[in-house]
Design a protein around this motif. Structure first.
Motif, PDB file in Angstrom:
ATOM      1  N   UNK A  11       1.135  -1.043  -0.299  1.00 54.38           N
ATOM      2  CA  UNK A  11       0.280  -0.302  -0.052  1.00 54.38           C
ATOM      3  C   UNK A  11       0.960   0.500   0.254  1.00 54.38           C
ATOM      4  N   UNK A  12       0.636   2.099  -0.279  1.00 58.21           N
ATOM      5  CA  UNK A  12       1.439   3.161  -1.241  1.00 58.21           C
ATOM      6  C   UNK A  12      -0.283   4.549  -0.749  1.00 58.21           C
ATOM      7  N   UNK A  13       0.631   5.472  -0.637  1.00 59.95           N
ATOM      8  CA  UNK A  13      -0.356   7.274  -0.324  1.00 59.95           C
ATOM      9  C   UNK A  13      -0.142   7.926  -1.191  1.00 59.95           C
ATOM     10  N   UNK A  14       0.723   8.129  -0.877  1.00 63.93           N
ATOM     11  CA  UNK A  14       1.599   9.397  -2.479  1.00 63.93           C
ATOM     12  C   UNK A  14       2.761   8.430  -3.453  1.00 63.93           C
ATOM     13  N   UNK A  15       2.516   8.803  -4.520  1.00 62.55           N
ATOM     14  CA  UNK A  15       2.930   8.770  -5.593  1.00 62.55           C
ATOM     15  C   UNK A  15       4.117   9.502  -5.706  1.00 62.55           C
ATOM     16  N   UNK A  16       4.485  10.102  -5.238  1.00 63.76           N
ATOM     17  CA  UNK A  16       5.590  10.836  -5.800  1.00 63.76           C
ATOM     18  C   UNK A  16       6.544   9.757  -4.904  1.00 63.76           C
ATOM     19  N   UNK A  57      -2.497   2.986  -4.487  1.00 56.27           N
ATOM     20  CA  UNK A  57      -2.656   3.516  -3.505  1.00 56.27           C
ATOM     21  C   UNK A  57      -4.240   3.237  -3.691  1.00 56.27           C
ATOM     22  N   UNK A  58      -4.604   2.036  -3.776  1.00 55.39           N
ATOM     23  CA  UNK A  58      -6.291   1.582  -3.387  1.00 55.39           C
ATOM     24  C   UNK A  58      -6.493   0.986  -2.143  1.00 55.39           C
ATOM     25  N   UNK A  59      -7.574   2.027  -1.907  1.00 57.16           N
ATOM     26  CA  UNK A  59      -7.851   1.064   0.084  1.00 57.16           C
ATOM     27  C   UNK A  59      -8.439  -0.207  -0.212  1.00 57.16           C
ATOM     28  N   UNK A  60      -8.193  -1.399   0.144  1.00 54.93           N
ATOM     29  CA  UNK A  60      -8.695  -2.604   0.794  1.00 54.93           C
ATOM     30  C   UNK A  60      -7.492  -3.771  -0.321  1.00 54.93           C
ATOM     31  N   UNK A  61      -7.163  -2.836  -0.936  1.00 55.79           N
ATOM     32  CA  UNK A  61      -5.132  -3.911  -1.592  1.00 55.79           C
ATOM     33  C   UNK A  61      -4.746  -4.286  -0.409  1.00 55.79           C
TER      34      UNK A  61
END
Length: 122
Positions: A11-16, A57-61
């Motif tokens: 899980x990631x939250x920020x592409x950069x 970035x998808x919640x639940x993945x």
């Protein structure tokens, strides 16, 4: 029956920040990226050699704080390459374990732990 390779999803939250860590710092390359539409969460694949990771970035993945162990040969050389990049958020060290491995553990910006593992020669 035959099982194939495992591809972890982190899980990631920020592409950069994800690209800065996985591509610029660790040296993976982006194989592909997907969004359903503009301003939707990103899902991408990065790889280095035969090592493949999916970042989402998808919640639940996936849940933040996961850990993956990646086999490596030449961990000391890789560590020196990483240190030479002078990445602000990680200065990885190699540890020799009681169970016969050399390990380098690095946390990504989202709390996931990437552990590079080299078997020590007998």
């Amino acid at each position: 029956m035959h099982l194939g390779r495992v591809i972890p999803i982190l899980r990631i939250f920020d592409e950069t920040k994800a690209l800065e860590f996985y591509v610029d710092f660790l040296g993976f390359k982006v194989d592909w990226q997907h969004r359903f539409e503009a301003n939707y969460p990103l899902y991408l694949q990065v790889s280095s050699g035969t090592c493949v990771l999916h970042l989402s970035e998808h919640h639940g993945d996936a849940s933040p704080g996961a850990a993956v162990r990646i086999q490596i040969e030449g961990i000391a050389t890789y560590q020196q390459q990483l240190l030479a990049k002078d990445y602000r958020y990680a200065k990885p060290e190699v540890e020799e374990t009681a169970w016969g491995t050399r390990e380098m553990s690095i946390k990504d910006p989202f709390g996931n732990r990437v552990v590079f593992v080299e078997e020590m020669a007998d």
